[in-house]
Structures are given as C-alpha cells and as structure tokens.
Design a protein around this motif. Structure first.
Motif, PDB file in Angstrom:
ATOM      1  N   GLY A  71       0.774  -1.227   0.000  1.00  0.00           N
ATOM      2  CA  GLY A  71       0.000   0.000   0.000  1.00  0.00           C
ATOM      3  C   GLY A  71       0.810   1.285   0.000  1.00  0.00           C
ATOM      4  N   ILE A  72       2.146   1.187  -0.005  1.00  0.00           N
ATOM      5  CA  ILE A  72       2.983   2.382  -0.059  1.00  0.00           C
ATOM      6  C   ILE A  72       2.922   2.965  -1.476  1.00  0.00           C
ATOM      7  N   ASP A  73       2.629   4.248  -1.569  1.00  0.00           N
ATOM      8  CA  ASP A  73       2.540   4.929  -2.856  1.00  0.00           C
ATOM      9  C   ASP A  73       3.934   5.035  -3.478  1.00  0.00           C
ATOM     10  N   PRO A  74       4.156   4.475  -4.673  1.00  0.00           N
ATOM     11  CA  PRO A  74       5.489   4.572  -5.284  1.00  0.00           C
ATOM     12  C   PRO A  74       5.938   6.007  -5.529  1.00  0.00           C
ATOM     13  N   GLU A  75       4.986   6.929  -5.592  1.00  0.00           N
ATOM     14  CA  GLU A  75       5.343   8.332  -5.850  1.00  0.00           C
ATOM     15  C   GLU A  75       6.081   8.990  -4.688  1.00  0.00           C
ATOM     16  N   ILE A  76       6.150   8.316  -3.537  1.00  0.00           N
ATOM     17  CA  ILE A  76       6.923   8.891  -2.427  1.00  0.00           C
ATOM     18  C   ILE A  76       8.252   8.156  -2.230  1.00  0.00           C
ATOM     19  N   LEU A  77       8.594   7.267  -3.152  1.00  0.00           N
ATOM     20  CA  LEU A  77       9.798   6.450  -3.018  1.00  0.00           C
ATOM     21  C   LEU A  77      10.928   6.953  -3.913  1.00  0.00           C
ATOM     22  N   ILE A  78      12.124   7.103  -3.303  1.00  0.00           N
ATOM     23  CA  ILE A  78      13.332   7.435  -4.065  1.00  0.00           C
ATOM     24  C   ILE A  78      14.389   6.393  -3.686  1.00  0.00           C
ATOM     25  N   PRO A  79      14.335   5.208  -4.285  1.00  0.00           N
ATOM     26  CA  PRO A  79      15.269   4.149  -3.893  1.00  0.00           C
ATOM     27  C   PRO A  79      16.687   4.402  -4.382  1.00  0.00           C
ATOM     28  N   GLY A  80      17.653   3.912  -3.612  1.00  0.00           N
ATOM     29  CA  GLY A  80      19.050   4.001  -4.021  1.00  0.00           C
ATOM     30  C   GLY A  80      19.363   2.998  -5.110  1.00  0.00           C
ATOM     31  N   THR A  81      20.059   3.457  -6.151  1.00  0.00           N
ATOM     32  CA  THR A  81      20.409   2.560  -7.266  1.00  0.00           C
ATOM     33  C   THR A  81      21.876   2.678  -7.668  1.00  0.00           C
ATOM     34  N   GLY A  82      22.695   3.352  -6.860  1.00  0.00           N
ATOM     35  CA  GLY A  82      24.072   3.601  -7.261  1.00  0.00           C
ATOM     36  C   GLY A  82      24.997   2.433  -6.969  1.00  0.00           C
ATOM     37  N   LEU A  83      25.571   1.858  -8.018  1.00  0.00           N
ATOM     38  CA  LEU A  83      26.526   0.757  -7.910  1.00  0.00           C
ATOM     39  C   LEU A  83      27.771   1.099  -8.721  1.00  0.00           C
ATOM     40  N   CYS A  84      28.754   0.223  -8.685  1.00  0.00           N
ATOM     41  CA  CYS A  84      30.004   0.508  -9.390  1.00  0.00           C
ATOM     42  C   CYS A  84      29.973   0.099 -10.857  1.00  0.00           C
ATOM     43  N   ASN A  85      28.986  -0.700 -11.258  1.00  0.00           N
ATOM     44  CA  ASN A  85      28.935  -1.117 -12.662  1.00  0.00           C
ATOM     45  C   ASN A  85      27.635  -0.649 -13.301  1.00  0.00           C
ATOM     46  N   LEU A  86      27.723  -0.295 -14.562  1.00  0.00           N
ATOM     47  CA  LEU A  86      26.577   0.251 -15.281  1.00  0.00           C
ATOM     48  C   LEU A  86      25.448  -0.760 -15.499  1.00  0.00           C
ATOM     49  N   PRO A  87      25.735  -2.011 -15.919  1.00  0.00           N
ATOM     50  CA  PRO A  87      24.618  -2.925 -16.200  1.00  0.00           C
ATOM     51  C   PRO A  87      23.674  -3.115 -15.019  1.00  0.00           C
ATOM     52  N   ASP A  88      24.221  -3.342 -13.820  1.00  0.00           N
ATOM     53  CA  ASP A  88      23.357  -3.552 -12.659  1.00  0.00           C
ATOM     54  C   ASP A  88      22.666  -2.266 -12.231  1.00  0.00           C
ATOM     55  N   THR A  89      23.374  -1.145 -12.344  1.00  0.00           N
ATOM     56  CA  THR A  89      22.756   0.143 -12.017  1.00  0.00           C
ATOM     57  C   THR A  89      21.575   0.411 -12.946  1.00  0.00           C
ATOM     58  N   ILE A  90      21.754   0.137 -14.208  1.00  0.00           N
ATOM     59  CA  ILE A  90      20.682   0.333 -15.184  1.00  0.00           C
ATOM     60  C   ILE A  90      19.498  -0.586 -14.865  1.00  0.00           C
ATOM     61  N   THR A  91      19.791  -1.837 -14.529  1.00  0.00           N
ATOM     62  CA  THR A  91      18.719  -2.811 -14.244  1.00  0.00           C
ATOM     63  C   THR A  91      17.841  -2.362 -13.081  1.00  0.00           C
ATOM     64  N   ILE A  92      18.461  -1.994 -11.946  1.00  0.00           N
ATOM     65  CA  ILE A  92      17.628  -1.645 -10.792  1.00  0.00           C
ATOM     66  C   ILE A  92      17.006  -0.257 -10.944  1.00  0.00           C
ATOM     67  N   THR A  93      17.634   0.598 -11.743  1.00  0.00           N
ATOM     68  CA  THR A  93      17.028   1.898 -12.019  1.00  0.00           C
ATOM     69  C   THR A  93      15.785   1.736 -12.885  1.00  0.00           C
ATOM     70  N   LYS A  94      15.886   0.924 -13.917  1.00  0.00           N
ATOM     71  CA  LYS A  94      14.716   0.650 -14.775  1.00  0.00           C
ATOM     72  C   LYS A  94      13.586   0.026 -13.957  1.00  0.00           C
ATOM     73  N   HIS A  95      13.939  -0.882 -13.073  1.00  0.00           N
ATOM     74  CA  HIS A  95      12.929  -1.561 -12.259  1.00  0.00           C
ATOM     75  C   HIS A  95      12.173  -0.551 -11.395  1.00  0.00           C
ATOM     76  N   ALA A  96      12.913   0.347 -10.736  1.00  0.00           N
ATOM     77  CA  ALA A  96      12.268   1.367  -9.908  1.00  0.00           C
ATOM     78  C   ALA A  96      11.371   2.267 -10.741  1.00  0.00           C
ATOM     79  N   LEU A  97      11.846   2.602 -11.925  1.00  0.00           N
ATOM     80  CA  LEU A  97      11.081   3.451 -12.829  1.00  0.00           C
ATOM     81  C   LEU A  97       9.792   2.756 -13.261  1.00  0.00           C
ATOM     82  N   ASN A  98       9.894   1.470 -13.574  1.00  0.00           N
ATOM     83  CA  ASN A  98       8.721   0.716 -14.024  1.00  0.00           C
ATOM     84  C   ASN A  98       7.690   0.533 -12.908  1.00  0.00           C
ATOM     85  N   LEU A  99       8.142   0.573 -11.665  1.00  0.00           N
ATOM     86  CA  LEU A  99       7.211   0.490 -10.538  1.00  0.00           C
ATOM     87  C   LEU A  99       6.513   1.812 -10.265  1.00  0.00           C
ATOM     88  N   GLY A 100       6.966   2.881 -10.919  1.00  0.00           N
ATOM     89  CA  GLY A 100       6.348   4.189 -10.726  1.00  0.00           C
ATOM     90  C   GLY A 100       6.978   5.018  -9.627  1.00  0.00           C
TER      91      GLY A 100
END
Length: 303
Positions: A71-100
């Motif tokens: 029930g947590i509104d995704p519009e109030i979430l700013i998850p951390g996605t910073g890693l040392c490699n681009l592929p994994d950073t891109i993956t979890i960033t896209k995932h957060a974006l797709n969740l809204g």
C-alpha cells in the motif's frame, strides 16, 4: 520546467533482517507505514542507513515490490540505485522506474578513486542512455566521506545543464554547509541536505526539506521543524530545532545504524531489529540501554 519534488522529511529507511539475515518484508512494510504516519513525506529505501551495499539487487527489487503491494505509494519512493557497474545500475534503475517510483538516488561509481569529473560524467551519461526513458528522475548522492568519491559542484552543474529534466536533484550528505549552499545556487536543482542540522538555513535558500537517517526514530519532531519553516513560523522552528539538533548530535556519539536498530528493537519489542549484515556489528546492550535512557530522560522518547 516546474520542479516536481517531495516537500518535507524523507527517511532513508532502515532494512530489517531475520536471524538468517534474509530481508524481512513484513517488518520493512510496517516501518515504512509507521514513518509515513509519523510525519515523513517520502522514503529513500536502500541508502547508506538502509545498508544498501550489503543488499543484493534481486533483494532490492523484491523489497520495493513488497512495499508497493503493501500500500505504499510509489510516488513517495526514491530508492538508491548507485553501484560501481553500469549494467546492474541500469537494471535496478529501470525496475524502480517501471514500478512508478518518484525517482532514484544514485551514487557515483565508487570503487576506483581519484577519477576525473569527465569519467564520472560519462558514467551518468551512459546510465541515462542505458535506461532510455524520459520519465527517469535522478537525485545524485554526494557522500564522499563514506564512498570515497565525491561530486564536484562543477560536475553537478554540467550534469544538470546537459540533462535538465533527468538530473533533478541531489542529496548532499557531505556535512559541509558551504557545499550545500553552492548546490542550492544551481538553477532548478532540488537540494536535500543529508541531515536535519542545517535544514532551516537550507529551506530559507530554497530546499524542500531534508533526508535524514534519524527520521527512523525522530520523524515527528524533524518533520514539524520543516512544516513550521514552510509556514514561515521561523521562531517556533528554531525553538524545536534545538531539541532536534541535540538528538542528532547524541546519535553521532554512537554507531548510528546499529544504534537506531537497537532502539527500534526496544520500541517494537522485536529483537530482529538488532540484526545487521556484516561487516556492521550490533552495539552492546549496555550502550543501547545507555542511549535509550538519555533519550527518555532528556527528550521524552519512549521505549
């Protein structure tokens, strides 16, 4: 462009683990709801306080899904996605974006030290290109004393200038007020101090609030200081801020993450909150009781 922002207090939410050190989703959801009920306007899962770099990508993604399903509104979430490699950073960033999610908070790549601004710029450039979605909103994360790699004012200006609709803001956890002031002078950049200590001065210069680790235990008072500021009740804000600062400074005399977890264990009567992933270690029971007693006697906390 009108700035889209979360106005108020954002909590970098602590991450609960079972005795086998698996992430406990129910406890995570319950803490998130409690923080919102007690004044937080937003949540920043998987920041430093959330032991982010001790949590795997699949765990982060599953936990975010669990928060939203609860029930947590995704519009109030700013998850951390910073890693040392681009592929994994891109993956979890896209995932957060797709969740809204409202946005993502992204560290610079932090393993290689002494890198040029050009190298760091290219990392963010490749991240933005890799995500390839105009809904992407990045909050840079500046905490050089922990990750060993900082974001210079000139680099932040260049990123904001090149990607004005994507690089929307920054969390400045440097603890250096002159740096925060310089960031607040960058046009259209949303700046959150990484602690409540300078929040009144920051709001006067245009900050919407702060992102504070101690929100996990002291959200009511910190959020009230911010609300008083936005109502321009400066004297009342200053009076309450004296208490808020004292609590923050007290926590800084202990190991902040283990200490807050120990206090949550007392508050919720749930010993699982004492669990941390190595290399972090719990504080001693003696230290936890000592801290709790001061918070009760001097500041009216209940445990």
């Amino acid at each position: 462009m009108e700035k889209k922002l979360i106005k108020g207090l954002i909590a970098p939410i602590l991450t609960p683990f079972d005795n086998d050190l698996k992430l406990n989703q129910t406890m995570y959801n319950d803490l998130a709801k409690s923080l919102i009920e007690n004044g937080c306007s937003g949540l920043a899962p998987f920041g430093t306080t959330g032991e982010a770099l001790s949590v795997g990508n699949s765990e982060r993604m599953s936990a975010l899904e669990g928060l939203i399903k609860s029930g947590i509104d995704p519009e109030i979430l700013i998850p951390g996605t910073g890693l040392c490699n681009l592929p994994d950073t891109i993956t979890i960033t896209k995932h957060a974006l797709n969740l809204g999610c409202h946005g993502v908070m992204t560290l610079p790549p932090f393993y290689f030290k002494g890198m040029s601004d050009n190298g760091l710029y290219e990392h963010f450039e490749k991240l933005i290109e890799g995500v390839n979605d105009n809904k992407l909103k990045i909050y840079l994360y500046h905490i050089p004393q922990v990750c060993g790699v900082g974001l210079s004012i000139e680099l932040v200006k260049k990123l904001k200038s090149s990607y004005p609709d994507t690089i929307v803001g920054i969390k400045d956890s440097s603890g250096v007020w002159e740096n925060t002031k310089a960031l607040l002078n960058i046009k259209d950049l949303i700046v959150y101090p990484g602690a409540e200590l300078p929040v009144i001065e920051a709001i006067k210069l245009g900050a919407p609030g702060c992102i504070s680790a101690t929100a996990n235990l002291n959200s009511k008072d910190i959020s009230e200081v911010i609300n008083l500021c936005h109502s321009q009740k400066w004297d009342e804000a200053e009076a309450l801020q004296k208490k808020v600062k004292s609590v923050r400074m007290l926590f800084q005399d202990y190991a902040p993450i283990p200490a807050q977890k120990a206090l949550l264990a007392m508050q919720t009567k749930n010993p699982l909150w004492n669990n941390l992933r190595p290399p972090l270690q719990p504080i001693s029971e003696t230290k936890a009781i000592e801290l709790a007693n001061v918070l009760k006697a001097d500041f009216g906390f209940s445990f």
